[in-house]
Design a protein around this motif. Structure first.
Motif, PDB file in Angstrom:
ATOM      1  N   LYS A   1      30.211 -42.293  40.007  1.00  0.00           N
ATOM      2  CA  LYS A   1      30.631 -43.180  41.100  1.00  0.00           C
ATOM      3  C   LYS A   1      31.944 -42.696  41.707  1.00  0.00           C
ATOM      4  CE  LYS A   1      27.425 -46.443  40.825  1.00  0.00           C
ATOM      5  NZ  LYS A   1      27.666 -47.611  39.974  1.00  0.00           N
TER       6      LYS A   1
ATOM      7  N   LEU B   1      38.483 -44.841  35.790  1.00  0.00           N
ATOM      8  CA  LEU B   1      37.185 -45.054  35.146  1.00  0.00           C
ATOM      9  C   LEU B   1      36.858 -46.545  35.066  1.00  0.00           C
ATOM     10  CD1 LEU B   1      37.396 -42.367  32.326  1.00  0.00           C
ATOM     11  CD2 LEU B   1      35.904 -42.325  34.323  1.00  0.00           C
ATOM     12  N   LYS B   2      37.872 -47.358  34.819  1.00  0.00           N
ATOM     13  CA  LYS B   2      37.645 -48.799  34.747  1.00  0.00           C
ATOM     14  C   LYS B   2      37.242 -49.350  36.116  1.00  0.00           C
ATOM     15  CE  LYS B   2      39.832 -53.120  33.284  1.00  0.00           C
ATOM     16  NZ  LYS B   2      41.057 -53.747  32.749  1.00  0.00           N
ATOM     17  N   HIS B   3      37.864 -48.823  37.175  1.00  0.00           N
ATOM     18  CA  HIS B   3      37.589 -49.327  38.527  1.00  0.00           C
ATOM     19  C   HIS B   3      36.201 -48.909  39.012  1.00  0.00           C
ATOM     20  CE1 HIS B   3      38.704 -50.678  42.596  1.00  0.00           C
ATOM     21  NE2 HIS B   3      38.031 -49.627  43.040  1.00  0.00           N
ATOM     22  N   PHE B   4      35.838 -47.647  38.796  1.00  0.00           N
ATOM     23  CA  PHE B   4      34.567 -47.139  39.334  1.00  0.00           C
ATOM     24  C   PHE B   4      33.421 -47.206  38.326  1.00  0.00           C
ATOM     25  CE2 PHE B   4      37.668 -45.177  42.182  1.00  0.00           C
ATOM     26  CZ  PHE B   4      37.102 -45.466  43.415  1.00  0.00           C
ATOM     27  N   GLY B   5      33.740 -47.310  37.050  1.00  0.00           N
ATOM     28  CA  GLY B   5      32.693 -47.457  36.040  1.00  0.00           C
ATOM     29  C   GLY B   5      32.158 -46.162  35.491  1.00  0.00           C
ATOM     30  N   SER B   6      32.186 -45.076  36.266  1.00  0.00           N
ATOM     31  CA  SER B   6      31.674 -43.796  35.797  1.00  0.00           C
ATOM     32  C   SER B   6      32.240 -42.678  36.667  1.00  0.00           C
ATOM     33  CB  SER B   6      30.139 -43.767  35.848  1.00  0.00           C
ATOM     34  OG  SER B   6      29.692 -43.770  37.192  1.00  0.00           O
TER      35      SER B   6
ATOM     36  N   LYS C   1      22.813 -56.918  40.240  1.00  0.00           N
ATOM     37  CA  LYS C   1      23.598 -55.966  41.033  1.00  0.00           C
ATOM     38  C   LYS C   1      22.718 -55.253  42.062  1.00  0.00           C
ATOM     39  CE  LYS C   1      26.876 -52.157  40.461  1.00  0.00           C
ATOM     40  NZ  LYS C   1      27.556 -51.264  39.475  1.00  0.00           N
TER      41      LYS C   1
ATOM     42  N   LYS D   1      33.634 -38.111  30.122  1.00  0.00           N
ATOM     43  CA  LYS D   1      34.433 -38.847  31.099  1.00  0.00           C
ATOM     44  C   LYS D   1      35.835 -38.262  31.226  1.00  0.00           C
ATOM     45  CE  LYS D   1      32.189 -43.382  30.780  1.00  0.00           C
ATOM     46  NZ  LYS D   1      32.371 -44.777  30.366  1.00  0.00           N
TER      47      LYS D   1
END
Length: 644
Positions: free
Chosen positions: A612, A604-609, A166, A585
């Motif tokens: 972000k 949260l799933k889309h941005f990861g945290s 990444k 979160k």
């Protein structure tokens, strides 16, 4: 079925009550826990052999019978059904007296993660994952790395971790392997995902034994390059061919190229056996693996082979199964075993003993490896067993227990300034961790560690009493009520808190130990010992004592208590961190008006945290399904601390 009261060997079924049919039988202990599973062509003949002259039985069989309190059985139609039921029961109940093949070490595999968008080549150990192709096992990880290093010249597949991959994509610059042409650098778009996947598939084909087409292709390209006077390219292709040939040389050709077999050999003594397997694919030894096993009763080599084949292949995928299994002795029900393996593979599997030629010679080589493995295991096991037995006896002596604590439960509390309070319960049986019985608690009280220990012990042992009561075990003079002990009649599996420990260990000093003892006293439990282990000086505290029990720093008993306590601490910390992370979160988004649980989860799933998400613009947030422009503006302003 047949069941009877538990009392030494008085649970022997009535004469004539056992059928002569083939079937599978189970011995249970006084708690209803299955301790042994076996199969028989004739249930009556097999079970009667257990209740013949007790003195003639194998010592471990005697131990199993004196531990048992009951026996039942299930009649089946065929020997294949008996094999399948025996395996499924052994897997479900994990009986302590059954033969269990344990890896004599953790073997590394060469794995290709084909389920990922950009497959990765890496060394893997442990449980196999879905969507990943495995090659091996290998004896050493360095053997895998040498092979991979040679093959990356021809098949430059990604080998880096997700983080490195990444990061390279973000900065637009590949890692060192990309610069030296040992990676096709999909991270920066040098190849498309489709081209990279094709490279990974070619890598897998080569490792699976389809080698000749790649060498022929490279030789053809080398000749064409030379004919066109592209000598540098021809030299690179020549080096690629040599790299493939060196990789092949590392796997010696032992049999004909069409040979696809697992070669299995045994080495045994009256108490233990070692098994070694050589995996031969395309005539080459692709890997090697070993197991060791405790023999429960008088077992012939053929019976050991049968049990091993069941445990090894029962859940194997069709791709990994060979056409031929070479063994030192045929299983008693060889036709049934072969039929079961054939069904598993989807094509014919032959089980046989090689009589002559190269296959017999290879079996002898595998047998020499098995003998060496057994000798090495006995050296390690001697010290290991004696150390564990000594540790348990030292604990019993130090705490003045009537017997060695064969089951120890340890509790630890974890929190951060009184928030997200959790507790762990770990279980050690015979000095070894039994992870399937670990439990974790979300603690309600916030009055400190002492109150938390009291709450957790109360909850654990109240459940134990409830489950005993539900099965009728608390009824007077009734050791085994019809409820079947601590086995849940609906699921057929042990209840969560069904078995009491001999010793409860809490992380802490006198106050924590006293709290645990108070909880047991209030519940009327008087047959479970309690102690605390303080971290600072590793002192052992008994409830109500003003002075700790000092165990020698070098003692095996103190070392075992430390291992138990550290494992409880690790398990509690892991749970606390996951719970705290989830709370952080969720709490960051709790203040956003109109944002429900489903959309919070989607963000949260889309941005990861959350970090972000804070850095995202309203337009980027609108890309998440279900998030419109107005709510995106509210999210941005809320996370920046502004009034929406």
């Amino acid at each position: 079925m047949a069941r009877s009261a538990a009392n030494t060997l008085s649970f022997r079924p009535r004469p004539g009550s056992i059928p002569e049919s083939p079937g599978v039988y189970r011995f249970r202990d006084a708690h209803g826990r299955v301790i042994y599973v076996g199969k028989a062509k004739s249930l009556r003949q097999r079970l009667n052999s257990y209740f013949a002259d007790f003195s003639t039985l194998h010592p471990r069989t005697q131990s199993m019978l004196t531990t048992a309190a009951d026996v039942d059985w299930t009649v089946v139609g065929t020997e294949v059904e008996a094999l399948q039921l025996e395996y499924s029961w052994i897997k479900e109940f994990d009986p302590r007296f059954n033969v269990k093949y344990r890896d004599d070490k953790s073997y590394p595999y060469l794995a290709v993660t084909m389920s990922e968008d950009f497959p990765r080549v890496q060394v893997m150990r442990g449980a196999k994952r879905k969507g990943t192709r495995y090659f091996g096992p290998y004896s050493h990880a360095w053997a895998i790395r040498e092979t991979v290093d040679l093959l990356l010249r021809v098949f430059p597949v990604r080998t880096c971790s997700a983080g490195v991959f990444k990061r390279a994509g973000q900065i637009g610059r590949p890692c060192l392997l990309g610069y030296i042409d040992k990676c096709s650098a999909p991270c920066v778009g040098r190849v498309t995902p489709e081209e990279h996947r094709e490279l990974a598939e070619d890598f897998c084909d080569f490792m699976a034994g389809n080698t000749s087409r790649f060498i022929k292709r490279l030789e053809k390209e080398m000749r064409e390059a030379a004919a066109e006077q592209e000598y540098e390219r021809a030299a690179r292709l020549r080096d690629d061919i040599q790299a493939l040939q060196r990789a092949l040389e590392k796997q010696a050709v032992v049999l004909g190229e069409s040979t696809d077999a697992d070669v299995i050999a045994l080495a045994e003594d009256p108490l233990e056996a070692a098994v070694q397997v050589f995996y031969v694919r395309g005539g080459r030894i692709r890997g090697q693996r070993g197991w060791v096993v405790d023999k429960v009763e008088e077992t012939s080599p053929g019976e050991l082979v049968e049990q091993f084949l069941l445990q090894m292949y029962a859940e194997a995928n069709a791709e990994s199964m060979p056409r031929e299994v070479l063994v030192p002795a045929l299983p008693p029900d060889v036709e049934a075993v072969a039929e079961l393996l054939t069904e598993q593979r989807g094509a014919r599997v032959e089980v046989r003993v090689p009589q002559r030629g190269d296959k017999k010679s290879l079996l002898e080589t595998v047998e020499r490896n098995a003998k060496e493995s057994l000798a090495q295991h006995k050296i390690r096991r001697a010290s290991d067993l004696s150390a564990r037995s000594k540790a348990l006896q030292e604990i019993a002596d130090a705490l003045d227990l009537d017997q060695a604590p064969l089951r120890i439960e340890c509790y630890d509390v974890s929190h951060l300034q009184g928030e997200n309070v959790v507790a762990s319960m770990v279980v050690f049986e015979d000095g070894l961790a039994r992870k399937s019985e670990y439990r974790r608690f979300s603690v309600k009280t916030k009055e400190g560690d002492v109150a938390s220990i009291y709450e957790v012990i109360m909850r654990r042992f109240r459940r134990y009493l409830e489950e005993r009561s539900a099965t009728g075990e608390l009824a007077a003079d009734d050791d085994a009520a019809a409820g079947g002990g601590p086995i849940d009649p609906d699921t057929g599996k042990p209840r969560k808190f069904a078995y009491p420990p001999n010793l409860v260990v809490v992380d802490g000093a006198g106050p924590q130990a006293a709290a645990a003892q108070r909880a047991l006293d209030e519940l009327g439990i008087d047959d479970v010992a309690v102690c605390g282990l303080a971290k600072r000086l590793e002192e052992v505290w008994l409830p109500g004592d003003d002075q700790p029990v000092i165990m020698p720093r070098s003692s095996e008993g103190l070392y075992l208590l430390q291992r138990v306590r550290d494992e409880a601490h690790r398990f509690a910390i892991t749970y606390h961190r996951s719970k705290r992370s989830k709370t952080v979160k969720e709490s960051a988004l709790d203040g956003v008006p109109g944002l429900g649980p489903a959309r919070r989860q989607a963000l949260l799933k889309h941005f990861g945290s959350v970090k972000k998400l804070r850095e995202a613009t309203a337009a980027e947030i609108c890309e998440v399904p279900g998030i419109g422009p107005s709510i995106a503006e509210v999210i941005v302003s809320t996370l920046k601390g502004e009034s929406p």
